[in-house]
Scaffold this active site. Structure first.
Site, PDB file in Angstrom:
ATOM      1  CE  LYS A  55      -2.639   1.701   3.557  1.00 52.29           C
ATOM      2  NZ  LYS A  55      -3.783   1.828   4.458  1.00 52.29           N
ATOM      3  CB  SER A  66      -0.843   1.485 -16.788  1.00 47.48           C
ATOM      4  OG  SER A  66      -0.160   2.567 -17.376  1.00 47.48           O
ATOM      5  CB  THR A 114      -5.150   0.553 -13.597  1.00 47.77           C
ATOM      6  OG1 THR A 114      -4.507   0.645 -14.874  1.00 47.77           O
ATOM      7  CG2 THR A 114      -4.353   1.258 -12.536  1.00 47.77           C
ATOM      8  CE1 TYR A 115      -0.121  -1.671 -17.837  1.00 49.34           C
ATOM      9  CE2 TYR A 115      -2.506  -1.837 -18.066  1.00 49.34           C
ATOM     10  CZ  TYR A 115      -1.270  -1.484 -18.584  1.00 49.34           C
ATOM     11  OH  TYR A 115      -1.193  -0.926 -19.833  1.00 49.34           O
ATOM     12  N   GLY A 160      -4.843   6.559 -19.586  1.00 51.34           N
ATOM     13  CA  GLY A 160      -5.988   5.983 -20.277  1.00 51.34           C
ATOM     14  C   GLY A 160      -7.288   6.324 -19.574  1.00 51.34           C
ATOM     15  N   PRO A 161      -8.275   5.417 -19.620  1.00 47.48           N
ATOM     16  CG  PRO A 161      -9.698   3.728 -20.361  1.00 47.48           C
ATOM     17  CD  PRO A 161      -8.247   4.123 -20.293  1.00 47.48           C
ATOM     18  CB  ALA A 162      -7.248   5.175 -14.769  1.00 51.21           C
TER      19      ALA A 162
END
Length: 116
Positions: free
Chosen positions: A9, A25, A57-58, A73-75
């Site tokens: 975390k 990502s 995501t990654y 991207g979409p994030a």
């Protein structure tokens, strides 16, 4: 039996960028990745403190000691530059092993995302 537990975390880190036109990502400063025991390509959950959004995501590696935290991207639609987020990775452990497992918890400086 196996259970999912928090493995890593990064708590309360500041978003430094959001790039909608990237393929996807989250880019994370390499020093933060190492401190939190994250590897490139690993699946992570993102929790946005500012607006309550949650997404998965990654990880991709950012420049070491840059403080970079960029949602791609979409994030990028779920965060804004300056938002405070929590990055969480989970692992699957045997039940007994999970009782003694200690996750890698990192609390960076919210001003510049440094480890000091």
């Amino acid at each position: 039996m196996q259970i999912q537990v928090v493995k890593s975390k990064i708590h309360r880190v500041k978003v430094t960028g959001a790039d909608l036109n990237y393929i996807g990502s989250i880019t994370i400063d390499e020093a933060l990745m190492e401190a939190s025991n994250l590897v490139e390509g690993e699946k992570v959950a993102i929790v946005n403190i500012n607006n309550g959004e949650r997404l998965e995501t990654y990880v991709i590696k950012g420049n070491r000691n840059s403080g970079e935290i960029t949602l791609n991207g979409p994030a990028a639609r779920k965060v804004q530059k300056g938002d405070i987020i929590i990055i969480i990775a989970y692992g699957i452990l045997d039940f007994e092993e999970a009782k003694t497992f200690k996750p890698a918890l990192v609390f960076p400086n919210e001003n510049d995302n440094s480890l000091t």
